[in-house]
Every structure is written in structure tokens, then in C-alpha cells.
Design a protein around this motif. Sequence first.
Motif, short mmCIF file in Angstrom:
data_model
loop_
_atom_site.label_atom_id
_atom_site.label_comp_id
_atom_site.label_asym_id
_atom_site.label_seq_id
_atom_site.Cartn_x
_atom_site.Cartn_y
_atom_site.Cartn_z
N ASN A 313 0.83 -1.23 0.00
CA ASN A 313 0.00 0.00 0.00
C ASN A 313 0.86 1.27 0.00
O ASN A 313 0.51 2.29 -0.57
CB ASN A 313 -1.04 0.00 1.13
CG ASN A 313 -0.39 -0.13 2.49
OD1 ASN A 313 0.85 -0.25 2.59
ND2 ASN A 313 -1.19 -0.11 3.54
N GLU A 316 2.02 1.73 -3.56
CA GLU A 316 0.92 2.25 -4.37
C GLU A 316 0.68 3.73 -4.09
O GLU A 316 0.44 4.52 -4.99
CB GLU A 316 -0.37 1.45 -4.10
CG GLU A 316 -0.61 0.35 -5.09
CD GLU A 316 -0.44 0.82 -6.54
OE1 GLU A 316 -0.96 1.90 -6.90
OE2 GLU A 316 0.25 0.12 -7.31
N ARG A 317 0.75 4.09 -2.81
CA ARG A 317 0.54 5.49 -2.44
C ARG A 317 1.63 6.37 -3.07
O ARG A 317 1.34 7.43 -3.64
CB ARG A 317 0.55 5.65 -0.91
CG ARG A 317 0.17 7.06 -0.48
CD ARG A 317 0.01 7.17 1.01
NE ARG A 317 1.27 6.87 1.67
CZ ARG A 317 1.55 7.18 2.93
NH1 ARG A 317 0.64 7.78 3.68
NH2 ARG A 317 2.71 6.90 3.46
N ARG A 319 3.34 5.74 -5.69
CA ARG A 319 3.12 5.79 -7.14
C ARG A 319 2.02 6.79 -7.51
O ARG A 319 2.16 7.56 -8.47
CB ARG A 319 2.73 4.41 -7.66
CG ARG A 319 2.84 4.28 -9.16
CD ARG A 319 2.30 2.97 -9.66
NE ARG A 319 0.98 3.17 -10.24
CZ ARG A 319 0.79 3.63 -11.47
NH1 ARG A 319 1.80 3.91 -12.25
NH2 ARG A 319 -0.42 3.82 -11.93
N ARG A 320 0.93 6.76 -6.74
CA ARG A 320 -0.19 7.67 -7.04
C ARG A 320 0.25 9.13 -6.99
O ARG A 320 -0.13 9.94 -7.83
CB ARG A 320 -1.33 7.43 -6.06
CG ARG A 320 -2.39 6.47 -6.59
CD ARG A 320 -3.71 6.63 -5.86
NE ARG A 320 -3.54 6.63 -4.41
CZ ARG A 320 -3.42 5.54 -3.65
NH1 ARG A 320 -3.46 4.34 -4.22
NH2 ARG A 320 -3.27 5.64 -2.34
N ALA A 323 2.57 9.86 -9.94
CA ALA A 323 1.91 9.70 -11.24
C ALA A 323 0.98 10.87 -11.55
O ALA A 323 0.55 11.02 -12.69
CB ALA A 323 1.13 8.39 -11.26
N ASP A 324 0.73 11.70 -10.56
CA ASP A 324 -0.12 12.86 -10.77
C ASP A 324 0.64 13.85 -11.68
O ASP A 324 1.47 14.62 -11.20
CB ASP A 324 -0.42 13.47 -9.39
CG ASP A 324 -1.32 14.69 -9.53
OD1 ASP A 324 -1.89 14.87 -10.62
OD2 ASP A 324 -1.42 15.45 -8.56
#
Length: 361
Positions: A313, A316-317, A319-320, A323-324
Motif C-alpha cells: 500500500n 501504491e501510495r 506511485r499515485r 503519477a499525478d
Amino acid sequence: MTLQHPQTDKINLKGLTLFELEKLVTQWDEPEYRAKQLMSWMYHRQAETFEAMTNLPRNLRQKLTDIAYVSGTHVLTRTPSNADTAVKYLFELTDGSRVESVLMYDQDRITVCVSSQVGCAMACDFCATAKMGFFRNLTAAEILDQLITIERELDTEKSVTHVVFMGMGEPLANYDQTVKAIRLMTDANGLGIPEAKITVSTSGLARRMRQFTSERLRCNLALSLNGTTDETRTRLMPINAKYPIDEVLDATREWALATQRPATLEYVLIRGVNDSVTDARRLRKLMGRLPCKLNLIPFNEIEGANFRRPELNQIERFRRIVADGHHVAPIRFSKGRDIAAACGQLRTIYEKQGVMMPQVS
Ligand code: SAH
């Protein structure tokens, strides 16, 4: 440069450019076109003896056997992955040194990850190859031999489509032989692999990166960034003390602008070291400085390092956030994850749509 045969002083014809080979054959009073014939046998038909080169006159084959040789490499082990379609090769070189390559299949894409040195002198704290220390540079022939040997083992209608310099070693610290190997990989008389399908990954030797830019090769460049502050990056990668983030990103930017190709930034995510939200925001900002895409690589745990991979997690966080507004490749947990690689890091290099996807186990 020619490589003398360790026992016999014979000249290795593999690893010579067309120009060098033409010079040599004319010195031998042979027509210049013999050079192309020899290259075709070495690189297209993977011949390792002159006897096999049946369109050369018999007396020339004999003469060549007396004064020259074509290097090959010895496969010590092939370790196929159970989890996916990767095979790790362990090669033994003529002096007994060992290097690894990884073959990866993905639909029509056949990628080989090659080594450029025996060991590595960069001393990155999270890298298994670094723990071995540095032994020596590979010759261009030894870099090419990894590809040629693997290619020989593929089904006849298949050939290697992509090459990544992400195996053992720092390719730009073995500059001349790396560039020569790339030129022979891309030469139609050599392996004929398009420049755009070749990726050189570097720990960030800024001066060499600038030199590499001046070669005008249209291949891909990946910078192993791995930290968003000089403090963290220097801790992970001592080379950062010499070429700090600002300088290395400038060199990467110059490369991207000169070649008109986005650079790849690689970022190995290590728990509690470089995986915070602040790091993600800083990374996003750094990426704004140059045309680039990002490969996030969850740390591949190795013996002798206290680092850990972040939780899923957290990955993923991270990456988010990055990725913005930026191109971040999807994180893949695959490619040979069960292969026990001696250097521990060659397992999961993967390339998709020009985006490098390395190193997950
Ligand atoms: N010296 C070059 C190429 C070899 S390393 C370079 O530094 O880029 C290839 C990639 O593997 C680099 O991005 C590096 O950061 C990454 N890597 C090394 N050890 C790793 C590990 N234990 N887990 C995940 N990635 C690793």
C-alpha cells in the motif's frame, strides 16, 4: 583494440568494428569485403570456428585459424524461472570470471539484460553486485557474447529484440567497450538491433553521460535516481557525492533534449529510506525538470543489506502521488522472481513500450 587470445596471442575478430576488421583483412592481403563476410558469420550465423565459414576459401580459413580466433562464452548454468518467462544465465569467461545475463520473454519481445563489468565499483548500498567489489571491465566481445550465446539458444525464427544494460556493473564506467558493443549490436553487419531497443542504465556518471550524449546514439538512457535529496542519495549511492542530483539531472536533461527522447528515471523504493510522501512529492517536482518517465522498483531484498521493501500500500501510495502529472510505469512484480541470481539483482528487468520495468523479486 584487439583482444589477444590468452594462451596463443591470436587476435579475437569478434568485437572489432567493420572498419577495424577491414583494416585487418587488407593487411592480410585479402579483399575488403572479407570483413563483412566474417561479420556475417560471427554475428548472423554465430560461427565460432573459421572452418565453419564455408564461403571463405579453404586456404584463408586455414590462415585465419593460425592467426586469429572468434571468442565464445561458456554457459555455466541456466536457471529458468518457475513463476514467469525469464531465464538467468551464468557465464564463465576465459579468465574464469563469471557474469550473469537474464533472458526475458514478453509476447513478441525478447529482452536480454547484459552485464558490462565483472563486479562493480560504484558501491551502492542496496545492490548485491556492489557487495562483490570490482574485478574488471568486460570487453565489447564479452558483452556481445552474452547476446550471441543466448540468441543461439532461441528457436530459429526468434531473435533478441531488446537489450538492457542493467546487469552487473556500471556501463558508463566501462565507457569505450560499452559504446563499441552498442555500435556492433546496432550495425546491420553486427546484430542489427535498432538503437531505440537498447537501454543503458547508469548510476549517474555525469561526465560520461555528457560524453554519451555526444555519441549521437538514439538508444535509451535510464538514470538510477533512488533518492530525492543529496543526503539520502549519497547514503545509498556514494557516486552522488561526486555528481549530486542537480548535476546528474542536468546531464540527463541534456541527453533527453539532444536525442529528443524522454529519459527514464529509476527509483528503487526502500522502506523508511526513500518511500515517504515527502519523497514522492519531491520526486514529482524533480521529474518536472526534464522530459522523462519513471520506473518505480520495489526493493529486491538481498543478503547483507538491512533494507526492506515497502508494504504494497505504501508503494501504491507513492506511485499515485508521483503519477499525478507524470508518466509512471505500472509496477510489476514478476519476471524471474524465483531465480536465485548470484548478484541478486538481475531478476526482473522488464521493458514495456519503451519503459523500463526492472528488479522485483
Ligand atoms: N550500474 C547501473 C546498471 C546496473 S543496476 C545502474 O546503476 O543503473 C540496474 C538497476 O537495478 C538500477 O536502477 C539499480 O538501482 C537497480 N537495483 C540494484 N539493486 C537492486 C535491488 N536490490 N533491488 C531493486 N533494484 C535494484
